[in-house]
Write a protein that holds these residues in place. Structure first.
Motif, PDB file in Angstrom:
ATOM      1  N   GLY A  58       0.823  -1.200   0.000  1.00 12.49           N
ATOM      2  CA  GLY A  58       0.000   0.000   0.000  1.00 12.49           C
ATOM      3  C   GLY A  58       0.858   1.252   0.000  1.00 12.49           C
ATOM      4  N   HIS A  59       0.265   2.348  -0.464  1.00 10.53           N
ATOM      5  CA  HIS A  59       0.987   3.623  -0.546  1.00 10.53           C
ATOM      6  C   HIS A  59      -0.027   4.754  -0.508  1.00 10.53           C
ATOM      7  CE1 HIS A  59       4.091   6.508  -1.832  1.00 10.53           C
ATOM      8  NE2 HIS A  59       3.136   7.044  -2.575  1.00 10.53           N
ATOM      9  N   GLY A  60       0.406   5.914   0.003  1.00  9.93           N
ATOM     10  CA  GLY A  60      -0.425   7.109  -0.085  1.00  9.93           C
ATOM     11  C   GLY A  60      -0.925   7.593   1.264  1.00  9.93           C
ATOM     12  N   GLY A  61      -1.912   8.484   1.206  1.00  7.79           N
ATOM     13  CA  GLY A  61      -2.458   9.089   2.403  1.00  7.79           C
ATOM     14  C   GLY A  61      -1.840  10.438   2.687  1.00  7.79           C
ATOM     15  N   VAL A  62      -1.963  10.870   3.926  1.00  8.19           N
ATOM     16  CA  VAL A  62      -1.465  12.181   4.337  1.00  8.19           C
ATOM     17  C   VAL A  62       0.063  12.209   4.358  1.00  8.19           C
ATOM     18  CG1 VAL A  62      -1.496  13.899   6.194  1.00  8.19           C
ATOM     19  CG2 VAL A  62      -3.542  12.551   5.709  1.00  8.19           C
ATOM     20  N   HIS A  63       0.674  11.124   4.839  1.00  5.33           N
ATOM     21  CA  HIS A  63       2.131  11.065   5.006  1.00  5.33           C
ATOM     22  C   HIS A  63       2.686   9.787   4.390  1.00  5.33           C
ATOM     23  CE1 HIS A  63       1.317  13.539   8.887  1.00  5.33           C
ATOM     24  NE2 HIS A  63       1.632  14.359   7.904  1.00  5.33           N
ATOM     25  N   PRO A  64       2.682   9.624   3.075  1.00  6.04           N
ATOM     26  CA  PRO A  64       3.185   8.376   2.509  1.00  6.04           C
ATOM     27  C   PRO A  64       4.653   8.104   2.812  1.00  6.04           C
ATOM     28  CG  PRO A  64       2.778  10.016   0.790  1.00  6.04           C
ATOM     29  CD  PRO A  64       2.167  10.535   2.051  1.00  6.04           C
ATOM     30  N   THR A  65       5.482   9.156   2.850  1.00  5.83           N
ATOM     31  CA  THR A  65       6.906   8.935   3.105  1.00  5.83           C
ATOM     32  C   THR A  65       7.162   8.663   4.585  1.00  5.83           C
ATOM     33  OG1 THR A  65       7.418  10.430   1.271  1.00  5.83           O
ATOM     34  CG2 THR A  65       9.222   9.853   2.731  1.00  5.83           C
ATOM     35  N   ARG A  66       6.543   9.441   5.471  1.00  3.11           N
ATOM     36  CA  ARG A  66       6.652   9.166   6.915  1.00  3.11           C
ATOM     37  C   ARG A  66       6.194   7.739   7.204  1.00  3.11           C
ATOM     38  NH1 ARG A  66       6.900  13.328  10.893  1.00  3.11           N
ATOM     39  NH2 ARG A  66       6.995  15.420   9.989  1.00  3.11           N
ATOM     40  N   GLN A  67       5.086   7.350   6.574  1.00  2.09           N
ATOM     41  CA  GLN A  67       4.512   6.028   6.793  1.00  2.09           C
ATOM     42  C   GLN A  67       5.527   4.921   6.485  1.00  2.09           C
ATOM     43  OE1 GLN A  67       0.165   5.120   5.636  1.00  2.09           O
ATOM     44  NE2 GLN A  67       1.339   4.738   3.784  1.00  2.09           N
ATOM     45  N   TRP A  68       6.196   5.046   5.354  1.00  2.00           N
ATOM     46  CA  TRP A  68       7.209   4.056   4.972  1.00  2.00           C
ATOM     47  C   TRP A  68       8.426   4.146   5.894  1.00  2.00           C
ATOM     48  CZ3 TRP A  68      12.328   4.255   3.541  1.00  2.00           C
ATOM     49  CH2 TRP A  68      12.875   3.109   2.952  1.00  2.00           C
ATOM     50  N   TYR A  69       8.866   5.363   6.159  1.00  2.00           N
ATOM     51  CA  TYR A  69      10.100   5.559   6.916  1.00  2.00           C
ATOM     52  C   TYR A  69       9.995   5.002   8.325  1.00  2.00           C
ATOM     53  CZ  TYR A  69      14.243   7.918   8.765  1.00  2.00           C
ATOM     54  OH  TYR A  69      15.451   8.169   9.345  1.00  2.00           O
ATOM     55  N   GLY A 181     -13.071   7.480  22.824  1.00  2.00           N
ATOM     56  CA  GLY A 181     -13.395   8.888  22.632  1.00  2.00           C
ATOM     57  C   GLY A 181     -12.387   9.628  21.778  1.00  2.00           C
ATOM     58  N   LEU A 182     -11.723   8.899  20.852  1.00  2.00           N
ATOM     59  CA  LEU A 182     -10.649   9.500  20.059  1.00  2.00           C
ATOM     60  C   LEU A 182     -11.053   9.772  18.610  1.00  2.00           C
ATOM     61  CD1 LEU A 182      -7.695   7.212  21.264  1.00  2.00           C
ATOM     62  CD2 LEU A 182      -8.480   9.373  22.249  1.00  2.00           C
ATOM     63  N   GLU A 183     -12.339   9.652  18.302  1.00  2.00           N
ATOM     64  CA  GLU A 183     -12.775   9.753  16.906  1.00  2.00           C
ATOM     65  C   GLU A 183     -12.327  11.061  16.249  1.00  2.00           C
ATOM     66  OE1 GLU A 183     -16.881   9.475  14.222  1.00  2.00           O
ATOM     67  OE2 GLU A 183     -16.960   9.374  16.410  1.00  2.00           O
ATOM     68  N   ALA A 184     -12.297  12.144  17.004  1.00  2.00           N
ATOM     69  CA  ALA A 184     -11.949  13.450  16.431  1.00  2.00           C
ATOM     70  C   ALA A 184     -10.448  13.613  16.203  1.00  2.00           C
ATOM     71  CB  ALA A 184     -12.450  14.570  17.349  1.00  2.00           C
ATOM     72  N   TYR A 185      -9.645  12.677  16.692  1.00  2.00           N
ATOM     73  CA  TYR A 185      -8.188  12.801  16.605  1.00  2.00           C
ATOM     74  C   TYR A 185      -7.646  11.915  15.491  1.00  2.00           C
ATOM     75  CZ  TYR A 185      -8.929  14.422  21.426  1.00  2.00           C
ATOM     76  OH  TYR A 185      -9.369  15.059  22.549  1.00  2.00           O
ATOM     77  N   SER A 186      -6.964  12.507  14.537  1.00  2.00           N
ATOM     78  CA  SER A 186      -6.281  11.712  13.524  1.00  2.00           C
ATOM     79  C   SER A 186      -4.898  11.331  14.035  1.00  2.00           C
ATOM     80  CB  SER A 186      -6.128  12.507  12.227  1.00  2.00           C
ATOM     81  OG  SER A 186      -5.209  11.870  11.359  1.00  2.00           O
ATOM     82  N   PRO A 187      -4.485  10.068  13.872  1.00  2.00           N
ATOM     83  CA  PRO A 187      -3.133   9.680  14.297  1.00  2.00           C
ATOM     84  C   PRO A 187      -2.043  10.316  13.444  1.00  2.00           C
ATOM     85  CG  PRO A 187      -4.217   7.857  13.164  1.00  2.00           C
ATOM     86  CD  PRO A 187      -5.247   8.923  13.348  1.00  2.00           C
ATOM     87  N   ASN A 188      -2.443  11.041  12.378  1.00  2.00           N
ATOM     88  CA  ASN A 188      -1.465  11.750  11.554  1.00  2.00           C
ATOM     89  C   ASN A 188      -1.156  13.151  12.070  1.00  2.00           C
ATOM     90  OD1 ASN A 188      -1.248   9.678   9.475  1.00  2.00           O
ATOM     91  ND2 ASN A 188      -3.332  10.239   8.919  1.00  2.00           N
ATOM     92  N   LEU A 189      -1.864  13.599  13.114  1.00  2.00           N
ATOM     93  CA  LEU A 189      -1.591  14.897  13.708  1.00  2.00           C
ATOM     94  C   LEU A 189      -0.410  14.785  14.668  1.00  2.00           C
ATOM     95  CD1 LEU A 189      -5.226  16.120  14.435  1.00  2.00           C
ATOM     96  CD2 LEU A 189      -3.710  16.875  12.587  1.00  2.00           C
ATOM     97  N   ALA A 190       0.255  15.906  14.883  1.00  2.00           N
ATOM     98  CA  ALA A 190       1.455  15.940  15.732  1.00  2.00           C
ATOM     99  C   ALA A 190       1.163  16.667  17.036  1.00  2.00           C
ATOM    100  CB  ALA A 190       2.599  16.637  14.995  1.00  2.00           C
ATOM    101  N   PRO A 191       1.456  16.048  18.180  1.00  2.00           N
ATOM    102  CA  PRO A 191       1.244  16.723  19.460  1.00  2.00           C
ATOM    103  C   PRO A 191       2.337  17.746  19.743  1.00  2.00           C
ATOM    104  CG  PRO A 191       2.105  14.517  19.839  1.00  2.00           C
ATOM    105  CD  PRO A 191       1.897  14.657  18.358  1.00  2.00           C
TER     106      PRO A 191
END
Length: 395
Positions: A58-69, A181-191
């Motif tokens: 698979g490939h793509g999304g918000v962070h395709p390179t971060r995802q692979w790395y 209760g995490l539906e509003a939080y995307s795991p692609n966001l940075a804290p």
């Protein structure tokens, strides 16, 4: 999905999201080879590659390179995964099949060279696809398209992903995300820490120092989970009280630049972009220079703070990394002086500091700093920050 969808007892809106996964057994029955592409209204795309009915990558999304790395780094800790090394590896090889993007191509080459085990390849591919499916499920309006391709032989696709384990795992993860209760939080966001004092009062000094270094808005929740060896659900749930209190914010973070020419530096037609680093440490400047030059930028090292402004005026860089603490001056003074000059009013200035204090960050921003990075800096984070701010100056 082994009958699970027929017994699904959750609210209908959640059922409709999980229902997207029912396309897998259909494609398996059809012995489908090719690409399944989901598209989101905001423009993101997720691509899954199938061969003879089985998903293989698979490939793509918000962070395709971060995802692979992050997956490659977690399972190949002994590999040199620097941007310049990956670039050289791709230049020295060739691509052939419709599956062969830069990311899969690197993994397949390492497998054929005996440097990567079949198990490691399967784990990396499975985790990438799991992240993609989670994002597709979390995106309510994702629509799909299918594009048939000729089936690949076993030499081109050595490992298929175990869907029987993958699909229930994604379903369970999504249900846990909702129930937590995490539906509003995307795991692609940075804290990023916004109010440190309440956090300092609740944790030990060592934990506080680690949080200040890690939660700097440059790593997504998924990046942090892999780095810390935790599940992203457990990590997000642990941070949730601080997020709800407003002490920690979640911000968007740019993807890493893709090697292989897929995401080249943004430049005009007259000259390559120029990056300057003002830091009294020759080692810091040398390390920064290696990363920045390898990515195709010009680099200007400045190790004497007193010479920073005249050198910057003469060199006219497109972005400046600026150390906060130096023997003969400081980053505050240099940043403030630069912002008073018309040439540097819009140039991104990135403050570098070994300090973890929010006061330093706020003061730097008040004086005109564009961003703030904590030392030590990972090479791929440096490139991500450059890409992010140079792109913003050209939009």
């Amino acid at each position: 999905m082994n009958g699970r969808s027929a017994q699904y007892s959750k609210p209908i809106v959640n059922y409709l999201r999980i229902k997207k996964l029912q396309i897998f057994p259909v494609l398996k029955r059809l012995n489908f080879s090719g690409k399944l592409t989901w598209s989101a209204p905001e423009g993101h795309q997720w691509i899954l590659f199938f061969n003879r009915g089985q998903v293989v990558y698979g490939h793509g999304g918000v962070h395709p390179t971060r995802q692979w790395y992050r997956q490659a780094q977690a399972r190949l800790p002994e590999f040199d995964l620097s941007y310049q090394t990956l670039q050289k590896s791709l230049v020295a090889s060739s691509t052939a099949s419709w599956l062969d993007g830069w990311d899969y191509h690197l993994l397949h080459n390492w497998l054929s060279q005996g440097r990567l085990s079949p198990q490691a390849l399967q784990e990396i591919s499975t985790n990438i696809v799991a992240d993609i499916l989670f994002d597709v499920v979390q995106t309510p309006e994702a629509q799909y398209q299918l594009a048939r391709q000729p089936a690949l032989d076993s030499g081109q696709v050595p490992i298929a992903i175990n869907e029987a384990a993958l699909l229930p795992s994604v379903t369970d993860r999504w249900e846990a995300w909702l129930e937590g209760g995490l539906e509003a939080y995307s795991p692609n966001l940075a804290p990023v820490i916004q109010h440190p004092e309440p956090i300092r009062a609740q944790v030990s000094p060592g934990v506080y120092a680690s949080l200040m270094q890690l939660l700097d808005g440059q790593r997504s929740l998924r990046d942090l989970a892999v780095k810390l060896g935790q599940d992203v659900f457990n990590l997000t749930q642990a941070l949730q009280p601080y997020i709800q209190a407003g002490w920690i914010g979640l911000v968007e973070v740019a993807d890493f630049p893709a090697p292989g020419g897929g995401d080249p530096p943004i430049a005009d037609h007259q000259r390559p972009l120029k990056i300057a680093c003002v830091d009294d440490s020759p080692m810091v400047c040398k390390a920064m220079g290696q990363v920045i030059r390898a990515a195709g930028y010009d680099f200007v090292p400045i190790t004497e703070g007193a010479k920073a402004i005249p050198t910057l005026l003469a060199q006219k860089p497109d972005l400046v990394f600026l150390d906060l603490v130096m023997p003969d001056t400081n980053g505050y003074e240099i940043c403030s002086s630069l912002r008073k000059m018309s040439r540097f009013k819009a140039v991104p200035i990135i403050i570098l500091s070994g300090s973890d204090g929010l006061v330093d960050q706020v003061r730097a921003r008040l004086l005109g700093a564009t961003d703030f990075l904590s030392k030590p800096m990972e090479p791929i984070v440096i490139l991500s920050v450059i890409r992010k701010h140079l792109a913003l100056t050209r939009t």
